[in-house]
Write an enzyme that holds these catalytic residues in place. Structure first.
Site, PDB file in Angstrom:
ATOM      1  N   GLN A  15       0.805  -0.952   0.040  1.00 47.34           N
ATOM      2  CA  GLN A  15      -0.088   0.083   0.052  1.00 47.34           C
ATOM      3  C   GLN A  15       0.889   1.270   0.056  1.00 47.34           C
ATOM      4  O   GLN A  15       1.629   1.574   0.858  1.00 47.34           O
ATOM      5  CB  GLN A  15      -0.847  -0.035   1.186  1.00 47.34           C
ATOM      6  N   ALA A  69     -11.500   1.272   6.284  1.00 48.91           N
ATOM      7  CA  ALA A  69     -10.416   0.576   5.206  1.00 48.91           C
ATOM      8  C   ALA A  69      -9.895   1.315   4.380  1.00 48.91           C
ATOM      9  O   ALA A  69     -10.024   2.631   4.118  1.00 48.91           O
ATOM     10  CB  ALA A  69     -11.093  -0.444   4.519  1.00 48.91           C
ATOM     11  N   HIS A  70      -8.923   1.062   3.528  1.00 49.68           N
ATOM     12  CA  HIS A  70      -8.161   1.880   2.374  1.00 49.68           C
ATOM     13  C   HIS A  70      -8.881   2.672   1.598  1.00 49.68           C
ATOM     14  O   HIS A  70      -9.885   1.940   1.108  1.00 49.68           O
ATOM     15  CB  HIS A  70      -7.240   1.176   1.917  1.00 49.68           C
ATOM     16  N   ASN A  71      -8.624   3.960   1.452  1.00 46.01           N
ATOM     17  CA  ASN A  71      -9.032   4.799   0.349  1.00 46.01           C
ATOM     18  C   ASN A  71     -10.507   5.425   0.779  1.00 46.01           C
ATOM     19  O   ASN A  71     -11.180   5.851  -0.171  1.00 46.01           O
ATOM     20  CB  ASN A  71      -9.068   4.072  -0.951  1.00 46.01           C
TER      21      ASN A  71
END
Lengths: 356, 356, 356
Positions: free
Chosen positions: B200, B241-243
């Site tokens: 990431q 979570a991511h983004n």
């Protein structure tokens, strides 16, 4: 699995059971029926494990008298009324205990803190002003007791636990790693579209013999205290919000969340991932099944549920289509209407017959 | 509950309220209506607390003018438009503040890190290369700021927090104990039955006045950043979570989970344990009730729900039996059929009558 | 987003792709289609991103041959069979790697522990008796390895992780911050209204290439071990109870909870916040959709669900009213009754016609 060794008669005595077989049989380990070897002791927790018990290689079985009579393949037994309890007792004797005493040189302890002489304070522990740590308590590495925290006797506080908010823990409390006790409750006054923080001034009180798992969050109260009464057991990843009260000997499984100001009775059992809304009351002796949502007070002992188990996904999709129609289907009225229509049809049929 | 003391006129001034009663009444503590003693100040948060307010021993009550007229048992009041807001403001004055400044000798700070002179860096904190910590920021014990992390002014970062992934925090951010900001997002490319890790490379951006509870996980983005906008408040044990992007002043209660790349609007309120799938959009001013599953985008402001409250378990079991039949019951069609049958019956009855 | 620079032919070679365009094009960063600038490389993960790809400013696109033919606005491509996999591979090359070796002076390591020479042990790490740490393993700050813990080669253990219960980790295991491995399982024998603690004597075994997120709790077994097999990936805030077994390459998303002694097969995918009861078996290749409750064993591969997505709250309230009636509505019987009544009506109508 452990390096302890006991003679069978010693073990029988520890659980006050009746020894049947070789009193000087040397027991190497406690083991499950499935994994037990010839030198191991295992236990039979009811009729449904009889077949597994017969097949087990365990050298000794802990059983009830009734179970014993049905087990012909084994020779050594400890007979007790409650095999599971006897097993629980024996686990304490087979544990690899590391006796820890004293204060590691790397611990940072405020001058005003009082640490009992035979407590253990691990590496890199930080203990703030006016804290108290009682006799025989073990505080593992990297714990932070913020100022004015009190921990009683015979407690076990595992690594990276944070205790703050002037929390008070009684005796024989166990808190597992990375749990936070006394963190600030989620209190904000909304005003003109913004959230105004309410500094939380209450604390957390934890009774005797309470057990709290890892990665839990138990918040301090807003004004009054959050209270966990004697004998409560809590599993991992549980959220207890500000001003919650939990009654004696209630058990809360992993991933439950209890919202603010809710009061839970004694001897309740909450299965995993139950959610409870705030500001309600739950009676004593209430069981909540797994993943249920508790949205209203419960005034009577009993078992309560919501949520369904899994469906095959395609069937579930069709079910959800129907559920989305349900709001507009007056079920009870329809049932009555159908009954009424049935009566009308029968009346018509009878009329037709009479006119034949 | 605290050792601060104020005269009533001082408190009235702090909340810009009208004082009624003894201006030099000495107030010992803020307390709930129930627990307040004669020297305490409490607040009445609306009509529904009137009875409790009448019975309260509190020496002073914060009320609206309308409420005041209905409270005959008390003599001292602070009259304001928003008692709850006034209470929130006063909590800041009754807090036991420990003013912390400077860097504890045990903190490990990389040479390239820049720490403002009046920040506090607690015991056993580790700060990596190129980090920045702003004015008046308090970093409690055992925090780890990995390399290239920036924390603004007036922030409070509690013990055992990990900030990594080059995260950037603005000003007045509060992060409670054991939370992880900027951990690696859950990104894997499946290929030939195995999961290939996607490193990431994005970061986390956190705006001004954001509050994040304990034991939360807020992951760094895969390529772009995860973004928490100004004024967002997040409770304990929340997964972002991511983004994910969360709009200004949105509130997220404990145990919620927001899956990857979802974009949430401004001024939303998510009650406890809500789950939101990935890659969807949620409009501004959306409320989600507790434990709901959000499986599709929401384009209009309003309140949304799923999940049912508790049933008595035996009734619930019978309900689930019906639910499992529902996929094969064409509800809407049945309702039409019943209506049609009703019409047929009436037509028959009318025919029979005419032929009598 | 990173400071690495590669020529396009280098990148094509890294993913064994076909280069189309300028081989010496200088690539500054990996970026999303939306955020990419003229010097960046991006990837097109299927037909549905074609429009976004056309609009992207990315200087290079990773595509399949079929996608390439539809992209007229770009000149530089890497053509591969699996663009998402190629992207995953490239993330490893664009990562800002900080090579860490050696033992920080503040680490506390028991004399009996064996640390490989080229491992990294961070600040304030505590490693107990008889622990083993393998080659190239990185252990970040404040980690505690309790006694008898083994960590293999090429592992990454992030800050504040606690590993206890004599857990054994194989090679290339990644564990993110504030996770607890080997904590005591939730085992108690109820007797006379109290909970008698069962000391947990089993351990945790973690296979090769396992990835565990932040703030997870994975408990040690009661007698036998909790086992996470090779290639399993687990997201944040996940609870794995004692004696659970998870088969190879199974993926478990954030906020799932698996209760005690459940055995999960290989290659399963659990979406977020799934709950699984204890003592059941789940077959290989099972998918569970988000927030489902798994209450019974699953013996066949396939997809399983429960729980519904959001309704507008007012409609949902009306739906719940119906749901609460459902237990007393014999759906299947009603459908049959309606069919039967329909037949009766038709028979009556035919009789009436014949008598006209």
């Amino acid at each position: 699995m452990t390096s302890h060794q006991f003679y069978l008669d010693e073990l029988a005595q520890l659980v006050q059971g009746e020894l049947i077989g070789q009193s000087k049989f040397k027991v190497a380990a406690l083991a499950s029926l499935e994994q037990a070897q010839a030198q191991d002791i295992s236990f039979v927790n009811g009729e449904k494990y009889l077949q597994e018990a017969q097949a087990s290689k365990a050298g000794v079985l802990i059983v009830t008298a009734a179970l014993k009579d049905q087990l012909s393949h084994h020779q050594n037994f400890i007979v007790v009324d409650h095999p599971y309890l006897a097993f629980a007792i024996l686990t304490h004797h087979f544990e690899d205990k590391v006796l820890k005493r004293g204060i590691e040189v790397t611990a940072q302890i405020a001058d005003s803190a009082i640490i009992a002489e035979n407590a253990y304070i691990g590496h890199y522990v930080v203990i703030g002003e006016n804290c108290v740590v009682g006799d025989n308590t073990v505080i593992q590495s990297h714990v932070h007791l913020d100022h004015d925290v009190e921990v009683g006797k015979d407690c076990f506080i595992d690594s990276h636990v944070m205790i703050t908010g002037k929390s008070k823990l009684a005796n024989r409390v166990r808190i597992h790693s990375n749990t936070v006790i006394g963190g600030e409750g989620f209190g904000f006054a909304p005003y003109q579209g913004k959230w105004n923080r309410i500094v939380q001034l209450g604390s957390v009180q934890i009774g005797n013999d309470v057990r709290i798992g890892s990665n839990c969050s138990i918040d301090r109260g807003a004004l009054d205290d959050t209270i966990i009464h004697d004998g409560v057991i809590i599993d991992n990843l549980v959220q207890i919000a500000h001003n919650v009260q939990i009654g004696e000997n209630t058990a809360i499984a992993a991933k439950c969340g209890i919202a603010g100001s809710t009061v839970i009775g004694k001897n309740c059992v909450f299965a995993g991932a139950v959610g409870v809304v705030g500001h309600i009351n739950i009676a004593d002796n209430v069981t909540i099944t797994g993943m249920s949502m508790v949205s209203k007070s419960i005034s009577e002992a009993g078992s309560y549920s919501s949520g369904t188990g899994q469906f095959e996904t395609n069937k579930w999709k069709r079910t959800v289509v129907r559920l989305r129609q349900l709001a507009d289907v007056p079920l009870t009225k329809l049932v009555k209407q159908i009954d009424h229509m049935q009566a009308q049809i029968e009346s018509i049929e009878s009329t037709l017959k009479s006119r034949k």
